[in-house]
Design a protein around this motif. Sequence first.
Motif, PDB file in Angstrom:
ATOM      1  N   ARG A  90       0.849  -1.196   0.000  1.00 16.27           N
ATOM      2  CA  ARG A  90       0.000   0.000   0.000  1.00 16.27           C
ATOM      3  C   ARG A  90       0.881   1.240   0.000  1.00 16.27           C
ATOM      4  O   ARG A  90       2.027   1.205   0.449  1.00 16.27           O
ATOM      5  CB  ARG A  90      -0.936  -0.009   1.207  1.00 16.27           C
ATOM      6  CG  ARG A  90      -0.258  -0.181   2.541  1.00 16.27           C
ATOM      7  CD  ARG A  90      -1.273  -0.180   3.680  1.00 16.27           C
ATOM      8  NE  ARG A  90      -1.552  -1.522   4.182  1.00 16.27           N
ATOM      9  CZ  ARG A  90      -2.544  -1.810   5.006  1.00 16.27           C
ATOM     10  NH1 ARG A  90      -3.358  -0.862   5.425  1.00 16.27           N
ATOM     11  NH2 ARG A  90      -2.745  -3.032   5.432  1.00 16.27           N
ATOM     12  N   PRO A  91       0.367   2.368  -0.501  1.00 12.80           N
ATOM     13  CA  PRO A  91       1.145   3.607  -0.493  1.00 12.80           C
ATOM     14  C   PRO A  91       1.287   4.147   0.929  1.00 12.80           C
ATOM     15  O   PRO A  91       0.539   3.753   1.841  1.00 12.80           O
ATOM     16  CB  PRO A  91       0.312   4.562  -1.356  1.00 12.80           C
ATOM     17  CG  PRO A  91      -1.094   4.059  -1.219  1.00 12.80           C
ATOM     18  CD  PRO A  91      -0.975   2.561  -1.092  1.00 12.80           C
ATOM     19  N   THR A  92       2.252   5.052   1.119  1.00 10.22           N
ATOM     20  CA  THR A  92       2.495   5.612   2.444  1.00 10.22           C
ATOM     21  C   THR A  92       2.210   7.109   2.466  1.00 10.22           C
ATOM     22  O   THR A  92       2.385   7.820   1.469  1.00 10.22           O
ATOM     23  CB  THR A  92       3.956   5.390   2.883  1.00 10.22           C
ATOM     24  OG1 THR A  92       4.835   5.902   1.882  1.00 10.22           O
ATOM     25  CG2 THR A  92       4.237   3.926   3.121  1.00 10.22           C
ATOM     26  N   SER A  93       1.760   7.574   3.620  1.00 13.75           N
ATOM     27  CA  SER A  93       1.523   9.000   3.826  1.00 13.75           C
ATOM     28  C   SER A  93       1.776   9.302   5.299  1.00 13.75           C
ATOM     29  O   SER A  93       1.504   8.470   6.163  1.00 13.75           O
ATOM     30  CB  SER A  93       0.090   9.382   3.445  1.00 13.75           C
ATOM     31  OG  SER A  93      -0.074  10.782   3.366  1.00 13.75           O
ATOM     32  N   VAL A 113      -6.462   7.063   8.792  1.00 13.87           N
ATOM     33  CA  VAL A 113      -5.945   7.022   7.420  1.00 13.87           C
ATOM     34  C   VAL A 113      -5.727   5.573   6.975  1.00 13.87           C
ATOM     35  O   VAL A 113      -5.996   5.208   5.822  1.00 13.87           O
ATOM     36  CB  VAL A 113      -4.644   7.847   7.316  1.00 13.87           C
ATOM     37  CG1 VAL A 113      -3.966   7.653   5.968  1.00 13.87           C
ATOM     38  CG2 VAL A 113      -4.943   9.332   7.543  1.00 13.87           C
ATOM     39  N   VAL A 118      -4.035   3.134   3.175  1.00 16.50           N
ATOM     40  CA  VAL A 118      -2.784   3.891   3.115  1.00 16.50           C
ATOM     41  C   VAL A 118      -2.002   3.613   4.390  1.00 16.50           C
ATOM     42  O   VAL A 118      -2.543   3.728   5.496  1.00 16.50           O
ATOM     43  CB  VAL A 118      -3.052   5.403   2.957  1.00 16.50           C
ATOM     44  CG1 VAL A 118      -1.760   6.208   3.080  1.00 16.50           C
ATOM     45  CG2 VAL A 118      -3.711   5.674   1.608  1.00 16.50           C
ATOM     46  N   THR A 207       8.599   8.344   3.327  1.00 16.54           N
ATOM     47  CA  THR A 207       7.171   8.365   3.014  1.00 16.54           C
ATOM     48  C   THR A 207       6.930   8.934   1.619  1.00 16.54           C
ATOM     49  O   THR A 207       7.693   9.778   1.131  1.00 16.54           O
ATOM     50  CB  THR A 207       6.398   9.183   4.063  1.00 16.54           C
ATOM     51  OG1 THR A 207       4.994   9.055   3.820  1.00 16.54           O
ATOM     52  CG2 THR A 207       6.771  10.655   4.013  1.00 16.54           C
ATOM     53  N   LEU A 294      -4.725  11.252   2.451  1.00 16.25           N
ATOM     54  CA  LEU A 294      -5.249  10.278   1.490  1.00 16.25           C
ATOM     55  C   LEU A 294      -5.093  10.777   0.058  1.00 16.25           C
ATOM     56  O   LEU A 294      -4.712  10.018  -0.842  1.00 16.25           O
ATOM     57  CB  LEU A 294      -6.711   9.971   1.814  1.00 16.25           C
ATOM     58  CG  LEU A 294      -6.939   9.204   3.127  1.00 16.25           C
ATOM     59  CD1 LEU A 294      -8.410   9.201   3.507  1.00 16.25           C
ATOM     60  CD2 LEU A 294      -6.414   7.778   3.009  1.00 16.25           C
ATOM     61  N   ALA A 297      -1.534  10.434  -1.084  1.00 14.18           N
ATOM     62  CA  ALA A 297      -1.158   9.039  -1.332  1.00 14.18           C
ATOM     63  C   ALA A 297      -1.858   8.452  -2.549  1.00 14.18           C
ATOM     64  O   ALA A 297      -1.709   7.259  -2.838  1.00 14.18           O
ATOM     65  CB  ALA A 297      -1.464   8.192  -0.100  1.00 14.18           C
ATOM     66  N   ARG A 299      -5.155   8.251  -2.927  1.00 16.97           N
ATOM     67  CA  ARG A 299      -6.424   7.616  -2.533  1.00 16.97           C
ATOM     68  C   ARG A 299      -7.426   8.688  -2.098  1.00 16.97           C
ATOM     69  O   ARG A 299      -7.854   8.713  -0.939  1.00 16.97           O
ATOM     70  CB  ARG A 299      -6.193   6.629  -1.383  1.00 16.97           C
ATOM     71  CG  ARG A 299      -5.205   5.507  -1.676  1.00 16.97           C
ATOM     72  CD  ARG A 299      -5.830   4.426  -2.523  1.00 16.97           C
ATOM     73  NE  ARG A 299      -4.861   3.397  -2.882  1.00 16.97           N
ATOM     74  CZ  ARG A 299      -4.601   2.303  -2.171  1.00 16.97           C
ATOM     75  NH1 ARG A 299      -5.239   2.116  -1.015  1.00 16.97           N
ATOM     76  NH2 ARG A 299      -3.735   1.411  -2.592  1.00 16.97           N
TER      77      ARG A 299
END
Length: 440
Positions: A90-93, A113, A118, A207, A294, A297, A299
């Motif tokens: 999953r992407p990071t934020s 989040v 994310v 990140t 979000l 990232a 999303r």
Amino acid sequence: MSTSTAGQDRTTEAFDAVDVIRVKRDGGTLSPEQIDWVIDAYTRGAVAEEQMAALNMAILLNGMDRGEIARWTAAMIASGERMDFSSLSRPTSDKHSTGGVGDKITLPLAPLVAVFGVAVPQLSGRGLGHTGGTLDKLESIPGWRAALTNDEMMAQLENVGAVICQAGSGLAPADRKLYALRDVTGTVEAIPLIASSIMSKKIAEGTGALVLDVKVGSGAFMKDEVAARELARTMVDLGTDAGVRTVALITNMSTPLGLTAGNALEVRESVEVLSGGGPQDVVDLTVALAVEMLAGAGRPTAEDEVRSALSDGRAMDVWRAMITAQGGDVDAVLPVAVEQEHVVAERDGILTGLDALDVGIAAWRLGAGRARKEDPVQAGAGVEIHVKPGERVVAGQPLLTLHTDTPERFARALESARSAVTIEDAAPAAPRDLVITRID
């Protein structure tokens, strides 16, 4: 015969520290090579503390341009390791706050989040002075541990989606030395040094997206909006230049966030927010930051959907999993201070002011914060707020409750707490918006 100054051997070093200091002292621009050298040489002890102190003061007085700040930040990152989250599914934020009073936002924000797929690698710190530290708050939960290995962090991000833990010593070690030096040489306020300190750690953290919560007001490090905007703009530019999707919200810190300032007190309030309740300002800022994280990232999620994840229990489920994964007992009773004192209204009227700095100092004096980094903190100490500005009060009504295990602390804490309160006959002017502006 070679000469040596403050441990610096001029026959082997690429530059002379005094020459670098003179460039900035005289308003010049440091070259990329000078910046790379001075950060590396200071980190390994070839540039003396007094020399770096002089350079810091020259930067405070004469500033740096965007290129200099970017290179300074990159050199600090290069002093240590960089984390890599590319193996996650999953992407990071991430979010960083410049610090305030009652700022417990990280606690509900990270699990919120994570609900939307994310991952949130929140590397946090401990408090110093009147602003509370996220790790201090979470350490009031029995069993919870802040120190994780990189493997533990990666596994938790993959399996739970959120982690709040202490940064490893390998991230931007140059910053630790510089931060301590700035603290004792009157150069903390230098915006290039603040921005590079924050962003070197956040960029090294790896990140993909970053949201900055830049506080402004009496309880914030930045007291005026012009300085807050400059800091936010500088940090957003640094993140963007480094390939991190970065935005900043400038938010109001004239009044404490929520109804608590202290460690276990703020955890309790955060759990209320995760249960669908809690103070409106805490909920609103948590949601606003989540929406930004979000979107960064990749999303994007509607605000209503984000709010529903607080009210329907999804964020609470992630919170419980996150705390449990780090050894915490999510069902344990949180510590409560042994002693309490009330601050009451001295007259009828309208509460027109509740100064965040004074409330923060009161909490610190009660034992919720520390004056030196090695000092212990009391889990149950702090300030509970019963009335917010704009509300009508009557003489004798409790406005604040002070909590501590050491009652000898009350006298000085009460001084600050009482000075935080302003009661007048007329209603106050409309308060500033919680989110003042957005910078991208």
